[in-house]
Each structure stands twice: as C-alpha cells, then as structure tokens.
Design a protein around this motif. Structure first.
Motif, PDB file in Angstrom:
ATOM      1  N   ASP A  18      51.911  86.933  52.526  1.00  0.00           N
ATOM      2  CA  ASP A  18      52.511  88.022  53.303  1.00  0.00           C
ATOM      3  C   ASP A  18      52.059  89.385  52.788  1.00  0.00           C
ATOM      4  OD1 ASP A  18      53.821  86.239  54.923  1.00  0.00           O
ATOM      5  OD2 ASP A  18      55.714  86.324  53.803  1.00  0.00           O
ATOM      6  N   ALA A  19      51.983  89.519  51.455  1.00  0.00           N
ATOM      7  CA  ALA A  19      51.534  90.793  50.887  1.00  0.00           C
ATOM      8  C   ALA A  19      50.078  91.054  51.227  1.00  0.00           C
ATOM      9  CB  ALA A  19      51.734  90.787  49.377  1.00  0.00           C
ATOM     10  N   ALA A  20      49.274  89.988  51.270  1.00  0.00           N
ATOM     11  CA  ALA A  20      47.865  90.143  51.615  1.00  0.00           C
ATOM     12  C   ALA A  20      47.704  90.632  53.046  1.00  0.00           C
ATOM     13  CB  ALA A  20      47.135  88.814  51.420  1.00  0.00           C
ATOM     14  N   VAL A  21      48.460  90.049  53.976  1.00  0.00           N
ATOM     15  CA  VAL A  21      48.389  90.460  55.382  1.00  0.00           C
ATOM     16  C   VAL A  21      48.793  91.923  55.525  1.00  0.00           C
ATOM     17  CG1 VAL A  21      49.399  90.124  57.667  1.00  0.00           C
ATOM     18  CG2 VAL A  21      48.730  88.140  56.291  1.00  0.00           C
ATOM     19  N   THR A  22      49.872  92.318  54.842  1.00  0.00           N
ATOM     20  CA  THR A  22      50.347  93.705  54.924  1.00  0.00           C
ATOM     21  C   THR A  22      49.329  94.673  54.337  1.00  0.00           C
ATOM     22  OG1 THR A  22      52.655  92.983  54.788  1.00  0.00           O
ATOM     23  CG2 THR A  22      52.188  95.282  54.235  1.00  0.00           C
ATOM     24  N   THR A  23      48.741  94.306  53.203  1.00  0.00           N
ATOM     25  CA  THR A  23      47.747  95.170  52.566  1.00  0.00           C
ATOM     26  C   THR A  23      46.544  95.380  53.472  1.00  0.00           C
ATOM     27  OG1 THR A  23      48.428  94.420  50.367  1.00  0.00           O
ATOM     28  CG2 THR A  23      46.261  95.447  50.546  1.00  0.00           C
ATOM     29  N   CYS A  24      46.090  94.319  54.118  1.00  0.00           N
ATOM     30  CA  CYS A  24      44.951  94.446  55.030  1.00  0.00           C
ATOM     31  C   CYS A  24      45.304  95.319  56.230  1.00  0.00           C
ATOM     32  CB  CYS A  24      44.499  93.068  55.510  1.00  0.00           C
ATOM     33  SG  CYS A  24      43.698  92.078  54.232  1.00  0.00           S
ATOM     34  N   THR A  39      36.327  94.271  50.673  1.00  0.00           N
ATOM     35  CA  THR A  39      37.268  93.693  49.719  1.00  0.00           C
ATOM     36  C   THR A  39      38.276  94.744  49.285  1.00  0.00           C
ATOM     37  OG1 THR A  39      35.836  94.253  47.858  1.00  0.00           O
ATOM     38  CG2 THR A  39      35.568  92.074  48.825  1.00  0.00           C
ATOM     39  N   GLU A  40      39.437  94.279  48.932  1.00  0.00           N
ATOM     40  CA  GLU A  40      40.471  95.136  48.355  1.00  0.00           C
ATOM     41  C   GLU A  40      40.699  94.665  46.931  1.00  0.00           C
ATOM     42  OE1 GLU A  40      43.772  97.933  48.138  1.00  0.00           O
ATOM     43  OE2 GLU A  40      42.046  97.728  49.462  1.00  0.00           O
ATOM     44  N   ILE A  41      40.444  95.530  45.973  1.00  0.00           N
ATOM     45  CA  ILE A  41      40.613  95.180  44.564  1.00  0.00           C
ATOM     46  C   ILE A  41      41.539  96.191  43.913  1.00  0.00           C
ATOM     47  CG2 ILE A  41      39.470  94.919  42.332  1.00  0.00           C
ATOM     48  CD1 ILE A  41      36.991  94.017  43.770  1.00  0.00           C
ATOM     49  N   THR A  42      42.561  95.711  43.238  1.00  0.00           N
ATOM     50  CA  THR A  42      43.455  96.592  42.491  1.00  0.00           C
ATOM     51  C   THR A  42      43.455  96.152  41.033  1.00  0.00           C
ATOM     52  OG1 THR A  42      45.365  95.192  43.001  1.00  0.00           O
ATOM     53  CG2 THR A  42      44.921  97.027  44.478  1.00  0.00           C
ATOM     54  N   MET A  57      44.237  91.886  38.115  1.00  0.00           N
ATOM     55  CA  MET A  57      43.362  92.366  39.180  1.00  0.00           C
ATOM     56  C   MET A  57      43.633  91.564  40.444  1.00  0.00           C
ATOM     57  SD  MET A  57      39.211  92.448  39.260  1.00  0.00           S
ATOM     58  CE  MET A  57      39.201  93.511  37.828  1.00  0.00           C
ATOM     59  N   LYS A  58      43.805  92.251  41.565  1.00  0.00           N
ATOM     60  CA  LYS A  58      44.007  91.593  42.843  1.00  0.00           C
ATOM     61  C   LYS A  58      42.753  91.749  43.695  1.00  0.00           C
ATOM     62  CE  LYS A  58      49.000  92.452  43.001  1.00  0.00           C
ATOM     63  NZ  LYS A  58      50.082  93.125  43.753  1.00  0.00           N
ATOM     64  N   PHE A  59      42.447  90.707  44.452  1.00  0.00           N
ATOM     65  CA  PHE A  59      41.224  90.695  45.252  1.00  0.00           C
ATOM     66  C   PHE A  59      41.546  90.162  46.639  1.00  0.00           C
ATOM     67  CE2 PHE A  59      37.767  88.118  46.939  1.00  0.00           C
ATOM     68  CZ  PHE A  59      36.683  88.979  46.883  1.00  0.00           C
ATOM     69  N   LEU A  60      41.107  90.888  47.680  1.00  0.00           N
ATOM     70  CA  LEU A  60      41.321  90.461  49.062  1.00  0.00           C
ATOM     71  C   LEU A  60      40.042  90.646  49.864  1.00  0.00           C
ATOM     72  CD1 LEU A  60      44.728  91.934  50.284  1.00  0.00           C
ATOM     73  CD2 LEU A  60      44.154  89.537  49.999  1.00  0.00           C
ATOM     74  N   LEU A  61      39.859  89.803  50.874  1.00  0.00           N
ATOM     75  CA  LEU A  61      38.814  90.005  51.874  1.00  0.00           C
ATOM     76  C   LEU A  61      39.480  90.425  53.170  1.00  0.00           C
ATOM     77  CD1 LEU A  61      36.553  86.862  51.405  1.00  0.00           C
ATOM     78  CD2 LEU A  61      35.939  89.214  50.880  1.00  0.00           C
ATOM     79  N   PHE A  62      38.964  91.483  53.797  1.00  0.00           N
ATOM     80  CA  PHE A  62      39.526  91.854  55.083  1.00  0.00           C
ATOM     81  C   PHE A  62      38.432  92.294  56.042  1.00  0.00           C
ATOM     82  CE2 PHE A  62      39.962  95.639  52.360  1.00  0.00           C
ATOM     83  CZ  PHE A  62      39.341  96.618  53.118  1.00  0.00           C
ATOM     84  N   LEU A  63      38.752  92.213  57.335  1.00  0.00           N
ATOM     85  CA  LEU A  63      37.829  92.574  58.405  1.00  0.00           C
ATOM     86  C   LEU A  63      38.333  93.810  59.126  1.00  0.00           C
ATOM     87  CD1 LEU A  63      37.190  89.078  60.034  1.00  0.00           C
ATOM     88  CD2 LEU A  63      35.659  90.305  58.514  1.00  0.00           C
ATOM     89  N   ALA A  64      37.401  94.659  59.515  1.00  0.00           N
ATOM     90  CA  ALA A  64      37.753  95.866  60.259  1.00  0.00           C
ATOM     91  C   ALA A  64      36.624  96.215  61.208  1.00  0.00           C
ATOM     92  CB  ALA A  64      38.017  97.029  59.298  1.00  0.00           C
ATOM     93  N   VAL A  92      42.286  92.917  59.320  1.00  0.00           N
ATOM     94  CA  VAL A  92      42.911  91.600  59.309  1.00  0.00           C
ATOM     95  C   VAL A  92      42.389  90.794  58.128  1.00  0.00           C
ATOM     96  CG1 VAL A  92      43.300  91.545  61.796  1.00  0.00           C
ATOM     97  CG2 VAL A  92      41.153  90.667  60.874  1.00  0.00           C
ATOM     98  N   LEU A  93      43.243  89.937  57.593  1.00  0.00           N
ATOM     99  CA  LEU A  93      42.888  89.082  56.463  1.00  0.00           C
ATOM    100  C   LEU A  93      41.891  88.022  56.910  1.00  0.00           C
ATOM    101  CD1 LEU A  93      43.563  88.324  53.473  1.00  0.00           C
ATOM    102  CD2 LEU A  93      45.299  86.774  54.417  1.00  0.00           C
ATOM    103  N   THR A  94      40.913  87.743  56.076  1.00  0.00           N
ATOM    104  CA  THR A  94      39.909  86.744  56.427  1.00  0.00           C
ATOM    105  C   THR A  94      39.464  85.995  55.182  1.00  0.00           C
ATOM    106  OG1 THR A  94      37.842  86.389  57.639  1.00  0.00           O
ATOM    107  CG2 THR A  94      37.887  88.243  56.121  1.00  0.00           C
ATOM    108  N   GLY A  95      38.475  85.151  55.359  1.00  0.00           N
ATOM    109  CA  GLY A  95      37.842  84.427  54.266  1.00  0.00           C
ATOM    110  C   GLY A  95      36.418  84.113  54.669  1.00  0.00           C
ATOM    111  N   ALA A  96      35.703  83.405  53.819  1.00  0.00           N
ATOM    112  CA  ALA A  96      34.329  83.018  54.146  1.00  0.00           C
ATOM    113  C   ALA A  96      34.365  81.824  55.094  1.00  0.00           C
ATOM    114  CB  ALA A  96      33.571  82.668  52.874  1.00  0.00           C
ATOM    115  N   THR A  97      33.656  81.916  56.214  1.00  0.00           N
ATOM    116  CA  THR A  97      33.640  80.823  57.184  1.00  0.00           C
ATOM    117  C   THR A  97      32.423  79.919  57.034  1.00  0.00           C
ATOM    118  OG1 THR A  97      32.497  82.160  58.855  1.00  0.00           O
ATOM    119  CG2 THR A  97      34.912  82.226  58.843  1.00  0.00           C
TER     120      THR A  97
END
Length: 258
Positions: free
Chosen positions: A181-187, A167-170, A1-8, A194-199
């Motif tokens: 790099d794959a995370a940036v492209t996926t976002c 979030t992006e979950i696969t 499972m892949k997990f990403l945080l992104f902003l839009a 854009v790729l982000t995280g908790a601030t």
C-alpha cells in the motif's frame, strides 16, 4: 534504503506512413545522402525506417533525406518537373486512405508527425512536428522535449504503449522496505505514476542499467548493499503457479516471491 519501480508519462505509439508528392526542398535545406538506396522505392523505405528522417527527396536519381533540424520548407512542383518528395507523417487510420488536395495536408488540413531520436541514458528526444500548406509551400514547425521527464527514467515499449520507468530510492536507516500500500501511494505521489515491475528479461537489464547509473551519479550511497525485489504473481499464475508458462525464466527473473 527503500527501492521502488514506477511508470509515468504514458505515450501512445503512433504508426507513421510515407506520403509521396511532387515537390522539392527549399534551397536552404541541408540534405543527407544514402548512396546505397539505388531506387526511389529504396530511398522511401530507408527514410521510413530511419528514426531521424522525416523527408526523402529524389534529387535527379540520388537519394537525399532530411533530419528535422535541417529542413523547414518544401516547394510544391508539378508532374512535368519530375521532382518527388516523401513526407513521414502520423497514420491514425488503418481502415482507409485519406483523400483530398495537396497531400499530406489533405484539403489543407495540417499533417503531424513524431520522431523519437535516441539520446543519452535511454531517454530519447521526442520531436513533434506539424506540416502546414500555404500557397504552394509546405512548412514544418517543431516542438522538442525529452520523451521522459528526466534522465532518471528509461523508455519502455509495452504492446502499443510506451512508458517511462524510473526508481524511487530513499536512504532510510536502518534499511527498510515498502509495504504494498505504501508503494502504491508513493508512486501515485510521483505525478500520478503507477507501481510496476520487470515484465521480461530485457526490462530487467534496463533496471540494472538504471541502478548502475544511479551509483555512478552518487544518487545512492557508495557502500555495499543488497537489492531485493519482491513480486506478485499474475492472477492466472496464483491459481496454477507450477505450470510451464508460470515457471519460465522471464516470469521469475529478477522477481522473488515470498
């Protein structure tokens, strides 16, 4: 499972101001009352702070206020009639006050406003409205949409900008991870996100809430799994990782660095 945080969906935060003029709501309008606002000044202040209010009205000393679905027109009156309303409108200039006839539509230029009305799953309803002036009457028109694209997003406030985070979950098998790099492209493929995280800790709580919602909606497999978030230090903290500011709880919470 892949997990990403992104902003839009970048949203500029616009300050609002209250503009007081002589007028009265159209008789078809439906008012709310605030008996605790015992003066006109308190009534105007209440409307300025109430997220669903766009107009306050001094009805013979009683504080009445209106939500967007309950008012469409305001009739201009004279000073002698002693009736006042206060419009909530956007304030794009902090350097000077506007001037002209028939405020808030100064010299008959349209006025605008924005309401962010809380909704389910932390995705508020964004109401953009326009106020036009014609022959002694102000008329409202509205355009409504969710602030974020779907309820899989939550709204974040960062400085003077609002972002929608998701979030992006696969469900890959076996469980894998994204390279940077794959995370940036996926976002970027998610409508230019854009790729982000908790601030900070509050954003980490929103992430936890999002994941709980995804589990309850069946968007991720109902099985045991571990979620590990990697992070990247700021440029300043890469140089001095052990300083007090770089070791605070807000910097480290929810973020693991290899």
């Amino acid at each position: 499972m892949k997990f990403l945080l992104f902003l839009a969906s970048l949203l500029l935060v616009v300050d609002s101001v209250m503009v007081v003029v002589n007028g009265k709501p159209d008789p078809s309008s439906k008012a709310n009352q605030n008996p605790n606002a015992t003066s006109w000044e308190k009534c105007v202040k209440y409307c300025s702070e109430e997220v669903t209010c766009l107009l306050a009205y001094d009805n013979e000393g009683k504080c009445e206020w209106f939500q967007h679905e309950n008012i469409t027109k305001v009739k201009q009156t004279t000073v002698l009639e002693e009736e006042k309303v206060a419009f909530k409108v956007n304030n794009f200039s902090t350097s000077s006050c506007p001037s002209g006839l028939n405020p808030p539509t100064f010299d008959n230029q349209d006025a605008h406003g924005v309401l962010l009305i809380p909704g389910e799953y932390d995705n508020p309803n964004r109401v953009n409205y326009t106020i036009k002036y014609t022959a002694g009457t102000w008329e409202f028109s509205y355009f409504e949409q969710n602030a974020c694209p779907t309820d899989f997003f939550v709204l974040l406030q960062r400085e003077n900008i609002q972002w929608c985070m998701s979030t992006e979950i696969t469900p890959d098998r076996p469980f894998t991870s994204f390279s940077y790099d794959a995370a940036v492209t996926t976002c970027d493929n998610q409508n230019g996100s854009v790729l982000t995280g908790a601030t900070n800790a509050a954003e980490m709580e929103k992430i936890k809430t999002m994941q709980s919602n995804l589990l309850s909606w069946g968007a991720v497999p109902q099985e045991s799994f571990a979620l590990r978030l990697d992070g990247k230090r700021t440029t300043a903290c890469q140089a001095t990782p052990r300083t007090a500011s770089c070791m605070t709880d807000e910097v480290r919470k929810g973020v693991h660095e290899d």
